[in-house]
Design a protein around this motif. Structure first.
Motif, mmCIF file in Angstrom:
data_model
loop_
_atom_site.group_PDB
_atom_site.id
_atom_site.type_symbol
_atom_site.label_atom_id
_atom_site.label_comp_id
_atom_site.label_asym_id
_atom_site.label_seq_id
_atom_site.Cartn_x
_atom_site.Cartn_y
_atom_site.Cartn_z
ATOM 1 N N SER A 68 32.285 6.590 14.278
ATOM 2 C CA SER A 68 31.072 6.074 14.914
ATOM 3 C C SER A 68 30.740 4.702 14.333
ATOM 4 O O SER A 68 31.240 4.319 13.277
ATOM 5 C CB SER A 68 29.900 7.044 14.695
ATOM 6 N N ASP A 69 29.888 3.992 15.044
ATOM 7 C CA ASP A 69 29.411 2.693 14.568
ATOM 8 C C ASP A 69 28.154 2.917 13.721
ATOM 9 O O ASP A 69 27.337 3.793 14.025
ATOM 10 C CB ASP A 69 29.105 1.776 15.750
ATOM 11 N N PHE A 70 28.029 2.138 12.663
ATOM 12 C CA PHE A 70 26.931 2.275 11.708
ATOM 13 C C PHE A 70 26.146 0.967 11.699
ATOM 14 O O PHE A 70 26.711 -0.087 11.417
ATOM 15 C CB PHE A 70 27.507 2.564 10.315
ATOM 16 N N HIS A 71 24.858 1.036 12.036
ATOM 17 C CA HIS A 71 24.033 -0.158 12.194
ATOM 18 C C HIS A 71 22.937 -0.211 11.128
ATOM 19 O O HIS A 71 22.087 0.676 11.070
ATOM 20 C CB HIS A 71 23.400 -0.186 13.582
ATOM 21 N N VAL A 73 19.620 -1.971 9.396
ATOM 22 C CA VAL A 73 18.441 -2.728 9.820
ATOM 23 C C VAL A 73 18.514 -4.185 9.367
ATOM 24 O O VAL A 73 17.873 -5.051 9.950
ATOM 25 C CB VAL A 73 17.149 -2.037 9.328
ATOM 26 N N THR A 74 19.311 -4.490 8.354
ATOM 27 C CA THR A 74 19.436 -5.861 7.862
ATOM 28 C C THR A 74 20.386 -6.700 8.711
ATOM 29 O O THR A 74 20.759 -7.792 8.305
ATOM 30 C CB THR A 74 19.889 -5.889 6.393
ATOM 31 N N THR A 75 20.785 -6.189 9.856
ATOM 32 C CA THR A 75 21.515 -6.855 10.945
ATOM 33 C C THR A 75 23.037 -6.732 10.916
ATOM 34 O O THR A 75 23.682 -7.238 11.823
ATOM 35 C CB THR A 75 21.133 -8.348 11.148
ATOM 36 N N TRP A 76 23.637 -6.081 9.923
ATOM 37 C CA TRP A 76 25.084 -5.902 9.986
ATOM 38 C C TRP A 76 25.412 -4.534 10.588
ATOM 39 O O TRP A 76 24.638 -3.590 10.490
ATOM 40 C CB TRP A 76 25.764 -6.073 8.627
ATOM 41 N N SER A 77 26.572 -4.460 11.200
ATOM 42 C CA SER A 77 27.091 -3.211 11.754
ATOM 43 C C SER A 77 28.539 -3.046 11.312
ATOM 44 O O SER A 77 29.292 -4.020 11.259
ATOM 45 C CB SER A 77 27.046 -3.226 13.284
ATOM 46 N N VAL A 78 28.913 -1.815 10.996
ATOM 47 C CA VAL A 78 30.305 -1.470 10.744
ATOM 48 C C VAL A 78 30.781 -0.677 11.952
ATOM 49 O O VAL A 78 30.199 0.356 12.295
ATOM 50 C CB VAL A 78 30.461 -0.644 9.450
ATOM 51 N N LEU A 79 31.795 -1.201 12.621
ATOM 52 C CA LEU A 79 32.339 -0.523 13.784
ATOM 53 C C LEU A 79 33.428 0.457 13.355
ATOM 54 O O LEU A 79 34.199 0.184 12.428
ATOM 55 C CB LEU A 79 32.901 -1.544 14.779
ATOM 56 N N ASP A 80 33.463 1.587 14.006
ATOM 57 C CA ASP A 80 34.501 2.603 13.774
ATOM 58 C C ASP A 80 34.538 3.124 12.345
ATOM 59 O O ASP A 80 35.607 3.277 11.748
ATOM 60 C CB ASP A 80 35.880 2.067 14.173
ATOM 61 N N ALA A 81 33.374 3.429 11.781
ATOM 62 C CA ALA A 81 33.342 4.097 10.474
ATOM 63 C C ALA A 81 33.896 5.513 10.675
ATOM 64 O O ALA A 81 33.486 6.229 11.589
ATOM 65 C CB ALA A 81 31.922 4.135 9.932
ATOM 66 N N ASP A 82 34.821 5.899 9.828
ATOM 67 C CA ASP A 82 35.535 7.173 9.963
ATOM 68 C C ASP A 82 34.974 8.179 8.957
ATOM 69 O O ASP A 82 35.413 8.249 7.816
ATOM 70 C CB ASP A 82 37.033 6.935 9.734
ATOM 71 N N TRP A 83 33.975 8.942 9.404
ATOM 72 C CA TRP A 83 33.316 9.921 8.544
ATOM 73 C C TRP A 83 33.968 11.288 8.712
ATOM 74 O O TRP A 83 34.437 11.630 9.785
ATOM 75 C CB TRP A 83 31.852 10.065 8.923
ATOM 76 N N GLY A 84 33.926 12.073 7.668
ATOM 77 C CA GLY A 84 34.331 13.467 7.747
ATOM 78 C C GLY A 84 33.243 14.332 7.137
ATOM 79 O O GLY A 84 32.542 13.904 6.224
ATOM 80 N N GLY A 85 33.084 15.533 7.669
ATOM 81 C CA GLY A 85 32.088 16.423 7.104
ATOM 82 C C GLY A 85 31.717 17.544 8.044
ATOM 83 O O GLY A 85 32.481 17.918 8.935
ATOM 84 N N VAL A 86 30.517 18.063 7.824
ATOM 85 C CA VAL A 86 30.018 19.223 8.555
ATOM 86 C C VAL A 86 29.121 18.748 9.696
ATOM 87 O O VAL A 86 28.141 18.032 9.445
ATOM 88 C CB VAL A 86 29.231 20.146 7.604
ATOM 89 N N PRO A 87 29.422 19.134 10.946
ATOM 90 C CA PRO A 87 28.521 18.775 12.040
ATOM 91 C C PRO A 87 27.136 19.366 11.775
ATOM 92 O O PRO A 87 27.006 20.535 11.412
ATOM 93 C CB PRO A 87 29.161 19.427 13.264
ATOM 94 N N LEU A 152 20.817 6.094 15.057
ATOM 95 C CA LEU A 152 19.653 5.486 14.420
ATOM 96 C C LEU A 152 20.105 4.450 13.397
ATOM 97 O O LEU A 152 21.236 4.480 12.917
ATOM 98 C CB LEU A 152 18.802 6.556 13.722
ATOM 99 N N TYR A 153 19.194 3.522 13.053
ATOM 100 C CA TYR A 153 19.501 2.580 11.978
ATOM 101 C C TYR A 153 19.884 3.337 10.706
ATOM 102 O O TYR A 153 19.408 4.453 10.450
ATOM 103 C CB TYR A 153 18.301 1.682 11.688
ATOM 104 N N GLY A 154 20.684 2.695 9.887
ATOM 105 C CA GLY A 154 21.279 3.330 8.722
ATOM 106 C C GLY A 154 20.326 3.883 7.683
ATOM 107 O O GLY A 154 20.693 4.798 6.950
ATOM 108 N N TRP A 155 19.084 3.370 7.590
ATOM 109 C CA TRP A 155 18.203 3.914 6.551
ATOM 110 C C TRP A 155 17.826 5.364 6.838
ATOM 111 O O TRP A 155 17.383 6.082 5.947
ATOM 112 C CB TRP A 155 16.966 3.031 6.321
ATOM 113 N N LYS A 156 18.036 5.833 8.066
ATOM 114 C CA LYS A 156 17.778 7.236 8.393
ATOM 115 C C LYS A 156 18.931 8.136 7.935
ATOM 116 O O LYS A 156 18.781 9.346 7.868
ATOM 117 C CB LYS A 156 17.565 7.399 9.901
ATOM 118 N N SER A 157 20.085 7.567 7.625
ATOM 119 C CA SER A 157 21.254 8.322 7.162
ATOM 120 C C SER A 157 21.218 8.421 5.642
ATOM 121 O O SER A 157 21.967 7.741 4.935
ATOM 122 C CB SER A 157 22.546 7.646 7.646
ATOM 123 N N ALA A 158 20.336 9.271 5.143
ATOM 124 C CA ALA A 158 20.061 9.363 3.699
ATOM 125 C C ALA A 158 21.315 9.662 2.881
ATOM 126 O O ALA A 158 22.108 10.541 3.231
ATOM 127 C CB ALA A 158 19.003 10.429 3.448
#
Length: 195
Positions: A68-71, A73-87, A152-158
């Protein structure tokens, strides 16, 4: 596969730019290193089945890879972040939030907090992530486990997640108390609270 500038532009919310060859790191300046033997995740509040997971129990959940893409709030985005884990849906199915549980409050091992609408946790790609790019999630990115909410913006991804509380009423977290948006939709540029 590299993307053209036009393809990148289509994937960037307003006001964002693609981070170049890196995944920037922002946090409170505290990076707790929690040995897996001591790590616990407490899930409670308005749920039918409150749970506290240790690492062994958490490791038994079904796992997925989610790109997924990670956005930020400070205006940068990482495209295609490859996360693994529990849905996150797996966790919801296990703890069974009550109908009145409309909000969720996350607390991290570094004292960080944030709030999200409970409905957003059923979205595609929302994870309790413990890996990034096929490797165990490093402390600088919130390991051993962080939340990933790509819509959501990245600060919500604690990062460094410690507890998840389901609530009937909303309450602001760390950045929300400082004027940041409760809703945090990057496509609507919901960076700061209105009014």
């Amino acid at each position: 596969m590299s993307l053209s500038e036009d393809e990148i532009a289509l994937r960037l919310p307003p006001g964002q730019h693609a981070a170049k060859d890196k995944f920037p790191v922002l946090d409170l300046g505290i990076r707790p290193e929690i040995p897996l033997v001591d790590w616990r995740l407490e899930i409670g509040g308005l749920v039918e089945n409150p749970e506290t997971f240790d690492w062994e129990t958490f490791s038994e959940f079904p796992r997925v890879q989610a790109v997924s893409d990670f956005h930020c709030v400070t205006t940068w985005s990482v495209l295609d972040a490859d996360w693994g884990g529990v849905p996150f849906r797996e966790v919801l199915d296990r703890v069974r939030p009550k109908p009145e549980a409309r909000f969720v409050f996350f607390t991290s091992y570094d004292g960080y907090t944030t709030n999200v609408p409970a409905a957003s946790l059923r979205e595609e790609g929302v994870l309790l992530a413990d890996s990034l790019a096929g490797e165990p999630l490093p402390v600088r990115h919130g390991g051993p486990v962080r939340v990933v909410i790509p819509q959501l913006y990245g600060w919500k991804s604690a990062k460094f997640i410690k507890s998840i509380e389901f609530r009937a009423e909303d309450a602001p977290g760390y950045w929300e108390k400082r004027g940041y948006s409760d809703t945090a939709d990057p496509w609507k540029e919901e960076r700061f609270r209105k009014g």
